[in-house]
Scaffold this motif. Structure first.
Motif, PDB file in Angstrom:
ATOM      1  N   TYR A 185      -5.513   0.348   0.084  1.00 37.24           N
ATOM      2  CA  TYR A 185      -5.005  -0.763   0.890  1.00 37.24           C
ATOM      3  C   TYR A 185      -6.000  -1.901   1.054  1.00 37.24           C
ATOM      4  CZ  TYR A 185      -3.290  -3.426   4.808  1.00 37.24           C
ATOM      5  OH  TYR A 185      -2.881  -4.448   5.618  1.00 37.24           O
ATOM      6  N   LYS A 186      -5.503  -3.107   0.815  1.00 32.70           N
ATOM      7  CA  LYS A 186      -6.244  -4.351   1.040  1.00 32.70           C
ATOM      8  C   LYS A 186      -5.274  -5.314   1.726  1.00 32.70           C
ATOM      9  CE  LYS A 186      -8.106  -3.656  -3.459  1.00 32.70           C
ATOM     10  NZ  LYS A 186      -7.609  -3.879  -4.751  1.00 32.70           N
ATOM     11  N   PRO A 187      -5.770  -6.197   2.583  1.00 22.64           N
ATOM     12  CA  PRO A 187      -4.853  -7.123   3.266  1.00 22.64           C
ATOM     13  C   PRO A 187      -4.013  -7.971   2.309  1.00 22.64           C
ATOM     14  CG  PRO A 187      -6.997  -7.169   4.308  1.00 22.64           C
ATOM     15  CD  PRO A 187      -7.131  -6.309   3.065  1.00 22.64           C
ATOM     16  N   GLN A 188      -4.517  -8.300   1.145  1.00 20.97           N
ATOM     17  CA  GLN A 188      -3.776  -9.126   0.193  1.00 20.97           C
ATOM     18  C   GLN A 188      -3.179  -8.272  -0.929  1.00 20.97           C
ATOM     19  OE1 GLN A 188      -3.187 -12.352   0.826  1.00 20.97           O
ATOM     20  NE2 GLN A 188      -4.320 -11.997   2.710  1.00 20.97           N
ATOM     21  N   GLN A 189      -2.650  -7.117  -0.599  1.00 20.52           N
ATOM     22  CA  GLN A 189      -2.101  -6.161  -1.564  1.00 20.52           C
ATOM     23  C   GLN A 189      -0.967  -6.792  -2.373  1.00 20.52           C
ATOM     24  OE1 GLN A 189      -3.204  -2.634  -1.414  1.00 20.52           O
ATOM     25  NE2 GLN A 189      -2.394  -2.766  -3.457  1.00 20.52           N
ATOM     26  N   ASN A 190      -0.883  -6.478  -3.658  1.00 19.05           N
ATOM     27  CA  ASN A 190       0.225  -6.920  -4.508  1.00 19.05           C
ATOM     28  C   ASN A 190       1.463  -6.086  -4.228  1.00 19.05           C
ATOM     29  OD1 ASN A 190      -1.293  -8.875  -5.861  1.00 19.05           O
ATOM     30  ND2 ASN A 190      -2.055  -7.378  -7.318  1.00 19.05           N
ATOM     31  N   PHE A 191       2.628  -6.677  -4.456  1.00 18.83           N
ATOM     32  CA  PHE A 191       3.908  -6.006  -4.288  1.00 18.83           C
ATOM     33  C   PHE A 191       4.154  -5.103  -5.493  1.00 18.83           C
ATOM     34  CE2 PHE A 191       8.468  -5.647  -4.894  1.00 18.83           C
ATOM     35  CZ  PHE A 191       8.935  -5.427  -3.601  1.00 18.83           C
ATOM     36  N   THR A 192       4.237  -3.801  -5.273  1.00 22.71           N
ATOM     37  CA  THR A 192       4.528  -2.835  -6.338  1.00 22.71           C
ATOM     38  C   THR A 192       5.398  -1.729  -5.750  1.00 22.71           C
ATOM     39  OG1 THR A 192       2.674  -1.341  -5.890  1.00 22.71           O
ATOM     40  CG2 THR A 192       2.230  -3.213  -7.362  1.00 22.71           C
ATOM     41  N   SER A 193       5.797  -0.791  -6.601  1.00 25.30           N
ATOM     42  CA  SER A 193       6.584   0.348  -6.110  1.00 25.30           C
ATOM     43  C   SER A 193       5.755   1.237  -5.183  1.00 25.30           C
ATOM     44  CB  SER A 193       7.121   1.167  -7.287  1.00 25.30           C
ATOM     45  OG  SER A 193       6.040   1.707  -8.034  1.00 25.30           O
ATOM     46  N   GLY A 194       4.433   1.140  -5.233  1.00 21.34           N
ATOM     47  CA  GLY A 194       3.576   1.943  -4.362  1.00 21.34           C
ATOM     48  C   GLY A 194       3.107   1.222  -3.112  1.00 21.34           C
ATOM     49  N   THR A 195       3.504  -0.047  -2.961  1.00 23.28           N
ATOM     50  CA  THR A 195       3.052  -0.818  -1.796  1.00 23.28           C
ATOM     51  C   THR A 195       4.184  -1.550  -1.079  1.00 23.28           C
ATOM     52  OG1 THR A 195       2.636  -2.806  -3.108  1.00 23.28           O
ATOM     53  CG2 THR A 195       0.795  -1.263  -2.853  1.00 23.28           C
ATOM     54  N   PHE A 196       5.415  -1.402  -1.539  1.00 25.64           N
ATOM     55  CA  PHE A 196       6.489  -2.254  -1.030  1.00 25.64           C
ATOM     56  C   PHE A 196       6.735  -2.115   0.461  1.00 25.64           C
ATOM     57  CE2 PHE A 196       8.952   1.550  -1.714  1.00 25.64           C
ATOM     58  CZ  PHE A 196       9.957   1.495  -0.774  1.00 25.64           C
ATOM     59  N   LEU A 197       6.414  -0.975   1.060  1.00 25.77           N
ATOM     60  CA  LEU A 197       6.646  -0.834   2.495  1.00 25.77           C
ATOM     61  C   LEU A 197       5.731  -1.740   3.317  1.00 25.77           C
ATOM     62  CD1 LEU A 197       7.377   2.980   2.929  1.00 25.77           C
ATOM     63  CD2 LEU A 197       8.980   1.061   2.968  1.00 25.77           C
ATOM     64  N   LEU A 198       4.621  -2.172   2.742  1.00 23.28           N
ATOM     65  CA  LEU A 198       3.758  -3.134   3.431  1.00 23.28           C
ATOM     66  C   LEU A 198       4.458  -4.480   3.599  1.00 23.28           C
ATOM     67  CD1 LEU A 198       0.394  -2.412   1.590  1.00 23.28           C
ATOM     68  CD2 LEU A 198       1.012  -1.711   3.908  1.00 23.28           C
ATOM     69  N   PHE A 199       5.436  -4.763   2.745  1.00 22.39           N
ATOM     70  CA  PHE A 199       6.150  -6.034   2.751  1.00 22.39           C
ATOM     71  C   PHE A 199       7.502  -5.928   3.457  1.00 22.39           C
ATOM     72  CE2 PHE A 199       3.258  -5.973  -0.746  1.00 22.39           C
ATOM     73  CZ  PHE A 199       2.734  -7.251  -0.800  1.00 22.39           C
ATOM     74  N   THR A 200       7.882  -4.724   3.832  1.00 18.49           N
ATOM     75  CA  THR A 200       9.194  -4.468   4.401  1.00 18.49           C
ATOM     76  C   THR A 200       9.204  -4.783   5.890  1.00 18.49           C
ATOM     77  OG1 THR A 200       9.572  -2.727   2.767  1.00 18.49           O
ATOM     78  CG2 THR A 200      10.974  -2.691   4.707  1.00 18.49           C
ATOM     79  N   PRO A 201      10.132  -5.652   6.336  1.00 12.06           N
ATOM     80  CA  PRO A 201      10.226  -5.895   7.774  1.00 12.06           C
ATOM     81  C   PRO A 201      10.846  -4.678   8.461  1.00 12.06           C
ATOM     82  CG  PRO A 201      11.931  -7.095   6.613  1.00 12.06           C
ATOM     83  CD  PRO A 201      11.079  -6.425   5.571  1.00 12.06           C
ATOM     84  N   GLY A 202      10.965  -4.757   9.738  1.00 14.52           N
ATOM     85  CA  GLY A 202      11.535  -3.660  10.508  1.00 14.52           C
ATOM     86  C   GLY A 202      10.599  -3.315  11.648  1.00 14.52           C
ATOM     87  N   GLU A 203      11.183  -2.816  12.719  1.00 14.10           N
ATOM     88  CA  GLU A 203      10.385  -2.469  13.900  1.00 14.10           C
ATOM     89  C   GLU A 203       9.507  -1.255  13.647  1.00 14.10           C
ATOM     90  OE1 GLU A 203      13.005  -2.024  17.226  1.00 14.10           O
ATOM     91  OE2 GLU A 203      13.290  -4.186  17.411  1.00 14.10           O
ATOM     92  N   GLN A 204      10.013  -0.337  12.858  1.00 15.61           N
ATOM     93  CA  GLN A 204       9.291   0.910  12.613  1.00 15.61           C
ATOM     94  C   GLN A 204       9.697   1.437  11.241  1.00 15.61           C
ATOM     95  OE1 GLN A 204      10.437   4.073  15.294  1.00 15.61           O
ATOM     96  NE2 GLN A 204       8.438   5.013  15.148  1.00 15.61           N
TER      97      GLN A 204
END
Length: 129
Positions: A64-83
């Motif tokens: 994990y890095k704050p400027q992570q690229n969007f991939t199948s292994g990181t997409f939840l970092l970009f996903t909105p939602g309360e939880q």
């Protein structure tokens, strides 16, 4: 954009996921997305939803890095939602953004405060032994 069929003008998977999210908001109905890689649903999630992901991986950051690229292994970092709750993860459990509950703890989801809106995502690899 033609909202009847998503076009292939997207320059990246992230841009295509954003198009899918726009399409779902345009429909203003409860989307049922099938046949896409499940990480393409990242931008289809309402801001006020609890996201429950059935997956064998937590998909919320590799190294994990704050400027992570969007991939199948990181997409939840970009996903909105309360939880975000990942159920069934036995491999690559990061937990940078998601609450990760491996198979022995799946029933613990009942102890989590869930919002009024639920967004479910099911990745077939959750069925891997």
């Amino acid at each position: 954009m033609n909202y009847q069929i998503l076009d292939s003008s997207a320059k990246s998977e992230q841009e295509f996921a954003q198009q899918i999210g726009e399409y779902c908001r345009y429909l203003s109905k409860k989307p049922f997305i099938i046949g896409f890689p499940h990480y393409l649903m990242a931008y289809s999630v309402p801001q006020d939803a609890t996201v429950i992901v059935f997956d064998n991986h937590s998909d919320d950051g590799i190294d994990y890095k704050p400027q992570q690229n969007f991939t199948s292994g990181t997409f939840l970092l970009f996903t909105p939602g309360e939880q975000i709750i990942v159920l069934g993860a036995t491999r690559k459990q990061y937990g940078h953004k998601a609450i990760v509950l491996p198979p022995p703890q799946v029933e613990d989801v009942l102890q989590q405060p869930l919002g009024k809106k639920l967004f479910l995502s099911f990745d077939l690899d959750v069925l891997d032994p």
